[in-house]
Structure formats: C-alpha cells, structure tokens
Design a protein around this motif. Structure first.
Motif, PDB file in Angstrom:
ATOM      1  N   GLY A 157       0.804  -1.226   0.000  1.00  0.00           N
ATOM      2  CA  GLY A 157       0.000   0.000   0.000  1.00  0.00           C
ATOM      3  C   GLY A 157       0.827   1.260   0.000  1.00  0.00           C
ATOM      4  N   ASP A 158       1.865   1.336   0.849  1.00  0.00           N
ATOM      5  CA  ASP A 158       2.704   2.535   0.904  1.00  0.00           C
ATOM      6  C   ASP A 158       3.427   2.762  -0.420  1.00  0.00           C
ATOM      7  OD1 ASP A 158       1.944   3.031   3.475  1.00  0.00           O
ATOM      8  OD2 ASP A 158       3.755   2.215   4.411  1.00  0.00           O
ATOM      9  N   GLU A 159       3.844   1.694  -1.058  1.00  0.00           N
ATOM     10  CA  GLU A 159       4.567   1.821  -2.334  1.00  0.00           C
ATOM     11  C   GLU A 159       3.643   2.336  -3.431  1.00  0.00           C
ATOM     12  OE1 GLU A 159       7.825  -1.756  -1.529  1.00  0.00           O
ATOM     13  OE2 GLU A 159       5.922  -2.172  -2.546  1.00  0.00           O
ATOM     14  N   GLY A 433      11.158   3.339  -2.879  1.00  0.00           N
ATOM     15  CA  GLY A 433      12.149   4.022  -2.052  1.00  0.00           C
ATOM     16  C   GLY A 433      11.522   4.878  -0.969  1.00  0.00           C
ATOM     17  N   ILE A 434      10.511   5.669  -1.318  1.00  0.00           N
ATOM     18  CA  ILE A 434       9.898   6.538  -0.309  1.00  0.00           C
ATOM     19  C   ILE A 434       9.137   5.713   0.715  1.00  0.00           C
ATOM     20  CG2 ILE A 434       7.711   6.953  -1.519  1.00  0.00           C
ATOM     21  CD1 ILE A 434       9.771   9.601   0.311  1.00  0.00           C
ATOM     22  N   ALA A 435       8.527   4.589   0.288  1.00  0.00           N
ATOM     23  CA  ALA A 435       7.845   3.713   1.242  1.00  0.00           C
ATOM     24  C   ALA A 435       8.837   3.106   2.220  1.00  0.00           C
ATOM     25  CB  ALA A 435       7.095   2.607   0.492  1.00  0.00           C
ATOM     26  N   LEU A 436      10.037   2.801   1.744  1.00  0.00           N
ATOM     27  CA  LEU A 436      11.075   2.262   2.627  1.00  0.00           C
ATOM     28  C   LEU A 436      11.464   3.285   3.691  1.00  0.00           C
ATOM     29  CD1 LEU A 436      13.106  -0.052   3.209  1.00  0.00           C
ATOM     30  CD2 LEU A 436      14.680   1.090   1.622  1.00  0.00           C
ATOM     31  N   VAL A 437      11.618   4.545   3.287  1.00  0.00           N
ATOM     32  CA  VAL A 437      11.966   5.596   4.243  1.00  0.00           C
ATOM     33  C   VAL A 437      10.838   5.791   5.254  1.00  0.00           C
ATOM     34  CG1 VAL A 437      12.541   8.034   4.501  1.00  0.00           C
ATOM     35  CG2 VAL A 437      13.463   6.747   2.563  1.00  0.00           C
ATOM     36  N   VAL A 438       9.596   5.804   4.778  1.00  0.00           N
ATOM     37  CA  VAL A 438       8.448   5.953   5.678  1.00  0.00           C
ATOM     38  C   VAL A 438       8.392   4.781   6.653  1.00  0.00           C
ATOM     39  CG1 VAL A 438       5.921   5.946   5.780  1.00  0.00           C
ATOM     40  CG2 VAL A 438       7.099   7.349   4.068  1.00  0.00           C
ATOM     41  N   ASP A 439       8.648   3.572   6.143  1.00  0.00           N
ATOM     42  CA  ASP A 439       8.622   2.389   7.003  1.00  0.00           C
ATOM     43  C   ASP A 439       9.693   2.465   8.085  1.00  0.00           C
ATOM     44  OD1 ASP A 439       7.538  -0.300   7.515  1.00  0.00           O
ATOM     45  OD2 ASP A 439       9.547  -0.973   6.971  1.00  0.00           O
ATOM     46  N   ARG A 440      10.886   2.941   7.715  1.00  0.00           N
ATOM     47  CA  ARG A 440      11.960   3.089   8.704  1.00  0.00           C
ATOM     48  C   ARG A 440      11.584   4.150   9.744  1.00  0.00           C
ATOM     49  NH1 ARG A 440      12.896  -0.940   6.636  1.00  0.00           N
ATOM     50  NH2 ARG A 440      14.834  -1.693   5.684  1.00  0.00           N
ATOM     51  N   ALA A 441      10.973   5.229   9.298  1.00  0.00           N
ATOM     52  CA  ALA A 441      10.549   6.270  10.242  1.00  0.00           C
ATOM     53  C   ALA A 441       9.481   5.727  11.187  1.00  0.00           C
ATOM     54  CB  ALA A 441      10.028   7.483   9.486  1.00  0.00           C
ATOM     55  N   ALA A 458      14.699  13.480   6.531  1.00  0.00           N
ATOM     56  CA  ALA A 458      14.775  13.136   5.109  1.00  0.00           C
ATOM     57  C   ALA A 458      13.424  13.336   4.433  1.00  0.00           C
ATOM     58  CB  ALA A 458      15.253  11.696   4.939  1.00  0.00           C
ATOM     59  N   LEU A 459      12.353  12.923   5.097  1.00  0.00           N
ATOM     60  CA  LEU A 459      11.018  13.091   4.521  1.00  0.00           C
ATOM     61  C   LEU A 459      10.651  14.566   4.403  1.00  0.00           C
ATOM     62  CD1 LEU A 459       9.099  10.233   6.364  1.00  0.00           C
ATOM     63  CD2 LEU A 459       9.718  10.316   3.939  1.00  0.00           C
ATOM     64  N   LEU A 460      10.964  15.349   5.421  1.00  0.00           N
ATOM     65  CA  LEU A 460      10.693  16.787   5.366  1.00  0.00           C
ATOM     66  C   LEU A 460      11.506  17.458   4.273  1.00  0.00           C
ATOM     67  CD1 LEU A 460      10.518  17.699   9.170  1.00  0.00           C
ATOM     68  CD2 LEU A 460       8.626  17.686   7.519  1.00  0.00           C
ATOM     69  N   LEU A 461      12.743  17.001   4.094  1.00  0.00           N
ATOM     70  CA  LEU A 461      13.597  17.566   3.054  1.00  0.00           C
ATOM     71  C   LEU A 461      13.021  17.276   1.675  1.00  0.00           C
ATOM     72  CD1 LEU A 461      16.308  19.093   2.796  1.00  0.00           C
ATOM     73  CD2 LEU A 461      17.414  16.864   2.475  1.00  0.00           C
ATOM     74  N   ILE A 462      12.555  16.054   1.469  1.00  0.00           N
ATOM     75  CA  ILE A 462      11.951  15.679   0.182  1.00  0.00           C
ATOM     76  C   ILE A 462      10.698  16.510  -0.075  1.00  0.00           C
ATOM     77  CG2 ILE A 462      10.745  13.823  -1.033  1.00  0.00           C
ATOM     78  CD1 ILE A 462      12.690  11.862   0.353  1.00  0.00           C
TER      79      ILE A 462
END
Length: 635
Positions: A157-159, A433-441, A458-462
């Motif tokens: 779903g996140d991806e 890639g963004i789902a991976l970052v969200v999952d880590r957060a 990283a998410l705020l920067l993006i």
C-alpha cells in the motif's frame, strides 16, 4: 525546427527466480513471506474506516484518489497563465484550423494527431484559449497516478501511494503536464499499457491485453517515438530473463529452470499457438483501427478520400489506408531518419550528446531530484535488499534509467521534456524508495530517537524540496532564463496585454487587425498554405499566429518598414496591433500616433519585439472603405 525525442517503456512481471529464501513454493522458487506484497503488505479493508459512500474502498485506493484530487488541482490552477510556447502555439493553431475548416491530415512536424482531434472538441465546447489548449494534457497528467493501482499485486500500500505521489507532484512532471505537448501523453499511455499487461499476467485475462493494445495505439497516435517504448520493453524483458536464468535457486542451471517450466505446461503447444494467433489477430486489428481513426485524413468535401467518406462508402477504405500509410511512413522516416541539427552546436555527435545529457541532468537535478534519488534507493533496495526481487520494480528501473541515458541521442534541440520519458517509469522504484523511508521512520518512532530524527528529516527535506521547486519553477518563474525546464522557444515575457485589444474589437474592426512588419518577420513570398497569415515567418513569430487566430483577428504583413510607415500614415492600413522587431521601433514610431508601444521577448532570451496597440480602438476606421487584402509585401 526541432526533431524531438524518442521514448521508452516496459513489459512483464512476476518472479525473477532469484536465490531461495526460508520457504519454497510449489514450483521450487523461493518465497519470502515477510515481504510478499500480494499476501501481506496490502492493506485489507478495515470496517472501522467506513465512511458511508466510500464503503468498500480500501485505504490505499482512498489515498490514491486523494493524490489524484490534489494533482488535478495543481494542474488546473493558473493553467492558462503562462504565455504559449512556440510548439504550443503551432499545434493549437492547427487544432483550431481543424475545427474551423473540418480539414485534417497528419503533419509529422507537429507530432502525433491525437491532441488535434481532442482539442478540436475542447475548442468547440469551451472556446480556444490557453487554458483549454492545455486542458487535455493536464487531465491526463492528473489521472495518471491512478495507474499505480494496476500494480497492487506487486506493490504494497505505501509503495502504491508513493508511486502515485511522485507521478502527481514531481515538479518536472507537473510542469510538462501543464504544457501543450504530447510527450507526457505518450509516456502516460505507455505506462498504463504496461500496467494492463501486468494485470493480464496477474488475472490471466486477455481483456487486459486488449486494453493494453488500445493504450499502446493511443501512445502511437500521441507521438511517433512511442515505438521506442516497445524496444525498451524488449530490452528490459531480456534483462529480467537473463536474471531468472542466471539465478534459478538450488542446483538447477538456467536451462533446467526453463525446461521445468516448459514441461509444466497444462496444454499442448498447438493450443498455445492457436490462442496466440487468434488473440494476436484481434490485437492487430484493434491497433490498426485505433491508429487509422486518428491518422486518417478528414475533409468536408464529399468527393474527397477521407475517414468519414470511407465509413459511408467502404470501397474507399483501400485508398484511405494507402494514403494514411504513406503519410505515416513519411513521418516516421523523418523522425527516425537521424538528426538534422546538432542542437547544442557541437562539432561532433559525442560532444552534442554530452551537451544534451548535461542539460537533461541539470533539469532533473533542479526539478526531479527527489524522484530520481528515491528511484535509486528503491532500485538498490529491490535488487540487493530483498531475497526475492520483484520483476515489476526492476523492469521500471531499467526502463527509466536507460531512458535518461538514451534520450539525449534522439533529440536535436535543447529541452528538458525528454526527462518525462524516464521519470514516469521511475515513479515505481521511487515509490518503493519513499515507502522504505516511511517504514523506517514508522519503525523508529519508539525504538530510536536518532534514527527517527534522521528519517523524519529526510522526509521533510523531500517534501520541502518538491514544494519549493514546484512553487518556484512551475508557477512563479515558469518562463525565466534560470529555469532549466524552460526551452528556448518559450517567450520570456507575456505580450498578451498588448494583444488584448483584439479580443474586444477584432470582430467589429474592418480590414487588417494585426500587421507584421520587417524583413525578419515577413517572408519574401507568402507560403502556399499553412499557418496564417501566410506572409509571416513562423520561425521568428510563433506563437503570435495562435493568438491572432484565437482572437478571431485577421493578420497581414509589410516587409519594408518605409512602406509600412507610408501606408500607416496615409490610412491605407489601420491595424489594431502592429508587431515588428524592436530595432524598427524608432522607424515606425512617427506613424504610430494613438498607439501604445511595449517591448517583449518572444524567446527565452533575446528576440525583443515591439508591439504597437491601438489605445483608441473605438474610433472609426480610417481605411474602412479600402479594405486592403494584399498587404504581404514580398519579393
């Protein structure tokens, strides 16, 4: 003019046969239950999330619909604010010509015919202006994120939401989905076609194949370089096949792996061949029907060989098909026959390629860096971080990265829109890639403050980068010289205020409404046909002709400035607007009493043009009785 670009896409999905994980499926391939998206990663419907009318719509779909709504708003806001680019004005003029005359034929210099057919109806229903000119492209770009749902058997779903997010809001894609050009349309239709092929594989349904063929055909009607997508699909499929044969798992060789799959067939080879021939024939007929409809000529003359004449008289279809085929062959021969101009003005093809590649990379760095970096992260995580890589993600990564490198070979003008062909498929690995970052957060909320801080930053920067780049380059500075997305033929200044008098008074004004003056703006002899006024030099003055036509005005030319001054002073011509190179402003000024003068740049930089606009248009026409018609002073 320009010889544009070429494009690329992908096909195929399923497993790649990589090294085994903790479990083994019935066919001997490895299965990683912790990361198998079809079974574990997708969000199941949650009864607690019911919202009445949205009952039955899962959370992922709701998020994608929200992204589509936001993307639609971002595209429609101020859609008509930017003054038309050279290419926009040219295609828009021909679209309006189709509406006004009923005459149409494929003109390869303005690319595929699809947008002319669509804009003919938009102009008829909503009027011809800069907003309606770009509306079709904006709608295609806005609804493209829905295509992410086609991959829900392969992405979690996140991806899926991440993919939709980048398709909707990546600034470079946003800019060119607010631009009347077929690049994004061809890329979008090819991406949907690929998604339908994936669904055909998932559902084992030939109807998805037919849908894919229809969208591939539409991509061909949008732009000729859709053919390159099919080539890239073949290349990406070959890479996946090589990977499957190389990493089969266990002690099997690649040939053993392929032999086992052939032996596992439940039907005879003859049955497969018969089905392939039947469905292949249907697909070919469907493709030809769609492309013939859009490429075939139209004419209001009942005696002509046109599409509707052939519909009412089927005996004309052979002649119609021959004429259409000749036009298509000529057009494709032109676009794939090699470049005619170095574009970057380099001495050899290597230097020219590096120049074009550099400009593309600069545009990506300015307005698509977040998408590209997340695509790299997603690709590396998929290729090296999973026990069992997903073919769909790798396929789109191959498709996109090869397009970044390859498209500068297929263009001869400096432009950033070629990056669209790469960024659309790269949205899938970027979503991963963004789902991976969200999952880590999400995982680090309660386990590590430092890790959470880094991923949240990283998410705020993006998000900040994308919002800032979109605001600055898509809306606030969409014509300025320091914007890498702005191609040279984009007017740097908005000259429409000086032509606004046409909107209110051209219908009642007698005689010439717009007069072009000067040897660089006026041809030595008028063209036999095409964009009017026939006496004007298109290369120097487009998109002015689009506005003359959209305002319902009449244009003419005088090549010699002294003759123009004499006729203006004598009242032989009494135009509402006079347009000339800025160098002639002093020469024309004595004859421009009662006119306001403004200077605008008709290109990205330079190309200063003076506009004299009548500030007293309600006065009686001094030349009303003369009604001059032959003012194209040539050789």
């Amino acid at each position: 003019m320009s010889r544009s670009d070429s494009e690329s896409d992908a096909a195929g999905s399923g497993d790649t046969g990589e090294s085994p994980g903790p479990e083994t499926g019935a066919d001997g391939d490895s299965v990683d239950p912790a990361r198998e998206p079809a079974a574990t990663d997708r969000d199941p419907p949650d009864p607690a999330d019911s919202t009445g009318r949205f009952d039955g719509i899962d959370r992922t779909t709701r998020w994608v619909l929200a992204v589509v709504a936001g993307g639609l708003l971002a595209r429609l806001a101020l859609l008509g604010a930017r003054v038309a680019h050279y290419d926009e004005g040219r295609v828009a003029w021909w679209s309006n010509y189709f509406l006004e005359t009923g005459q149409f034929e494929y003109r390869y210099i303005i690319h595929g015919p699809l947008v002319q057919h669509v804009n003919k109806f938009l102009f008829d229903a909503l009027g011809a202006n800069d907003f309606t000119m770009r509306l079709f492209v904006a709608l295609v770009g806005a609804f493209l994120p829905l295509a992410a749902l086609l991959f829900r058997e392969h992405l979690d779903g996140d991806e899926i939401v991440g993919t939709a997010f980048f398709l909707a809001f990546s600034p470079l894609l946003l800019y060119y989905s607010r631009f009347f050009r077929s690049t994004l349309i061809a890329a979008a239709f090819a991406f949907v076609a690929f998604g339908l092929l994936v669904r055909a594989y998932d559902e084992r349904s030939v109807w998805y194949v037919y849908g894919s063929v229809a969208f591939i055909a539409l991509a061909f009607t949008a732009k000729e370089n859709a053919a390159v997508y099919l080539l890239v699909w073949v290349g990406a499929s070959a890479l996946l096949l090589d990977q499957a044969l190389f990493r089969t798992g266990g002690d099997r060789s690649g040939f053993d792996w392929a032999r086992e799959r052939l032996d596992a067939r439940t039907r005879s080879l003859g049955d497969y061949v018969a089905d392939f021939l039947w469905h292949g024939a249907v697909a070919v007929v469907l493709f030809l029907a769609v492309t013939l409809y859009f490429y075939a000529p139209r004419s209001p003359d009942a005696a002509a060989v046109g599409f509707w004449q052939a519909v009412t008289n089927p005996t004309l279809f052979p002649d119609l098909f021959d004429r259409t085929l000749d036009d298509v062959v000529e057009g494709y021969s032109y676009w794939f026959g090699g470049t005619t101009d170095a574009g970057c003005r380099q001495d050899n093809i290597i230097d020219a390629y590096l120049c074009f590649l550099g400009q593309e990379v600069h545009a990506i760095a300015q307005s698509a860096l977040a998408l590209t970096m997340m695509a790299v992260v997603g690709f590396l995580a998929e290729r090296w971080g999973r026990v069992r890589s997903r073919a769909v993600v790798l396929f789109c990564a191959y498709w996109g990265f090869v397009s970044i490198i390859g498209y500068p070979l297929g263009t001869d003008i400096a432009n950033a829109w070629i990056a669209v062909n790469a960024l659309v498929p790269l949205a899938i690995p970027a979503g991963v890639g963004i789902a991976l970052v969200v999952d880590r957060a999400r995982d680090s909320v309660h386990t590590g403050s430092v890790r959470f801080g880094v991923t949240a930053f990283a998410l705020l920067l993006i998000a900040g980068y994308m919002a800032g780049s979109a605001g600055w380059y898509v809306y606030m500075n969409d014509t300025t010289e320091d914007n890498e997305l702005v191609q040279y033929a984009q007017p740097a200044d908005d000259f429409r205020p000086s032509m606004a008098v046409l909107q209110d008074h051209a219908a009642d004004h007698e005689g010439v409404d717009v007069l072009f003056v000067g040897s660089s703006y006026v041809r030595d002899s008028p063209r036999d046909g095409g964009i009017e006024p026939l006496c004007s030099s298109i290369s120097e003055t487009l998109p002015l002709q689009w506005y003359v036509d959209a305002y319902g005005a009449e244009g003419d030319c005088i090549q010699d400035e002294e003759t123009a001054v004499q006729q203006l002073q004598n009242g032989e011509v009494d135009p509402l607007v006079v347009i000339a190179p800025n160098s002639l402003e002093g020469d024309l000024a004595p004859a421009m009493d009662g006119y306001d003068s403004d200077v605008y740049r008709l290109r990205h930089y330079g190309s200063e043009t003076v506009f004299f606009s009548d500030r007293t248009p309600d006065r009686p026409n001094g030349n009303a009785a003369l009604e001059p018609r032959a003012l194209a002073v040539g050789d």
